[in-house]
Design an enzyme around this catalytic site. Structure first.
Site, PDB file in Angstrom:
ATOM      1  N   ALA A 126     -28.011  57.693   0.615  1.00  0.00           N
ATOM      2  CA  ALA A 126     -27.836  57.089  -0.879  1.00  0.00           C
ATOM      3  C   ALA A 126     -26.139  56.879  -0.879  1.00  0.00           C
ATOM      4  O   ALA A 126     -26.480  55.661  -2.045  1.00  0.00           O
ATOM      5  CB  ALA A 126     -29.071  57.462  -1.898  1.00  0.00           C
ATOM      6  N   ASN A 194     -29.338  66.187  -2.578  1.00  0.00           N
ATOM      7  CA  ASN A 194     -28.555  66.236  -1.063  1.00  0.00           C
ATOM      8  C   ASN A 194     -27.461  64.771  -1.409  1.00  0.00           C
ATOM      9  O   ASN A 194     -26.398  65.065  -0.277  1.00  0.00           O
ATOM     10  CB  ASN A 194     -29.114  65.289   0.565  1.00  0.00           C
ATOM     11  CG  ASN A 194     -30.466  66.863   0.520  1.00  0.00           C
ATOM     12  OD1 ASN A 194     -30.072  67.663   0.434  1.00  0.00           O
ATOM     13  ND2 ASN A 194     -31.387  66.493   0.442  1.00  0.00           N
ATOM     14  N   HIS A 224     -27.975  56.746  -9.391  1.00  0.00           N
ATOM     15  CA  HIS A 224     -26.825  57.525  -9.126  1.00  0.00           C
ATOM     16  C   HIS A 224     -26.176  57.042 -10.259  1.00  0.00           C
ATOM     17  O   HIS A 224     -25.666  55.640  -9.200  1.00  0.00           O
ATOM     18  CB  HIS A 224     -26.856  58.099  -7.511  1.00  0.00           C
ATOM     19  CG  HIS A 224     -27.599  58.410  -7.463  1.00  0.00           C
ATOM     20  ND1 HIS A 224     -28.143  59.961  -7.926  1.00  0.00           N
ATOM     21  CD2 HIS A 224     -28.774  58.601  -6.434  1.00  0.00           C
ATOM     22  CE1 HIS A 224     -29.529  60.168  -6.415  1.00  0.00           C
ATOM     23  NE2 HIS A 224     -29.536  59.344  -5.966  1.00  0.00           N
TER      24      HIS A 224
END
Length: 272
Positions: A126, A194, A224
């Site tokens: 991601a 992660n 994020h």
């Protein structure tokens, strides 16, 4: 006609991501790669899944996967990471690790990788801009900070909730679950962060990478926001990922592994 040999790819773990990867590999969606084996916890469900594929592949124990593949993709619970990675490294082969946070809990895997002919690969997942962060690390990075926001359901079962007696059911406003280093966060959120550990490994390390984690009922996507200050560039990135069937992770994670496999067998490779 290309002279490149087809790569056998084994999938360790048949959760949402593992099944998605295995399905796409079995349908020959990555030129130069084929699904060669799988390993799942439940024999019955694993057999049912294999029966749904266009062609059968063997179901084998984790430690036998390297015998059936050139590359093993780890899509399993973090606790079993050594059972997957160690045999692959011992066989001198490559393993793509999705439980990146667990690598910090098992530092012996780094040492084994350094002393073997095998290799641990961490996909971009991601993390938009991972190539830029690794490039910045060739110079001097002054600071790295990431703020992660996920819907509360994405944190269900996270150890830090019990440790700090945090109740996220029925939240009506954002709740700060954690603020500190990426290393400590990986322990508290082994299935969630992660991406933060991957960022730290690409940049200035898990102890210097700073992180905030929010359970936010106002977001519907895993979000994020990253800021990297370096002598080469100031990087600011915001990523909103659509969750997969597993709300703890994003759909783009499986696609990132596909992209990595495609690069490994492609005649032209784009990106670091």
């Amino acid at each position: 006609m290309s002279s490149r040999e087809e790569l056998g790819v084994a999938v360790a773990g048949l959760g949402a991501i593992g099944k998605a990867l295995a399905n796409r590999l079995a349908r020959n969606e990555v030129a130069g790669c084929r699904l060669s084996a799988v390993s799942g916890r439940d024999p019955g469900r694993t057999a049912d899944f294999i029966a749904s594929l266009p062609r059968p592949v063997p179901a084998v124990p984790l430690h036998e996967l390297p015998r059936h593949a050139d590359i093993v993709v780890e899509c399993a619970p973090a606790a079993v990471l050594p059972q997957i990675v160690e045999p692959v490294l011992d066989a001198g082969k490559k393993v793509i690790v999705l439980s990146v946070g667990a690598l910090l809990e098992f530092p012996e895997l780094f040492r084994k990788a350094g002393s073997s002919d095998g290799q641990i690969l961490v996909p971009t997942g991601a993390l938009l801009g991972l190539d830029a962060v690794t490039a910045a690390a060739e110079g001097r990075i002054e600071s790295v900070k990431m703020v992660s926001r996920k819907p509360p359901i994405g944190f269900k079962g996270a150890p830090i909730l019990a440790e700090r007696n945090l109740d996220i059911d029925g939240l009506t406003e954002p709740l700060l679950l954690y603020s500190g280093s990426a290393r400590a966060a990986a322990r508290g959120f082994p299935a969630n962060l992660n991406v933060a550990v991957a960022l730290s490994l690409a940049g200035i390390g898990p102890d210097e990478t700073q992180l905030e984690v929010w359970a936010d009922p106002g977001v519907v996507r895993n979000t994020h926001t990253i800021e990297v200050v370096s002598d080469a560039a100031l990087l600011r990135m915001t990523i909103e990922n659509i969750p997969s069937e597993n709300p703890k992770t994003g759909r783009i994670t499986a696609q990132s592994v596909m992209a990595m496999l495609r690069k490994m067998s492609a005649p032209v490779r784009v990106g670091t």
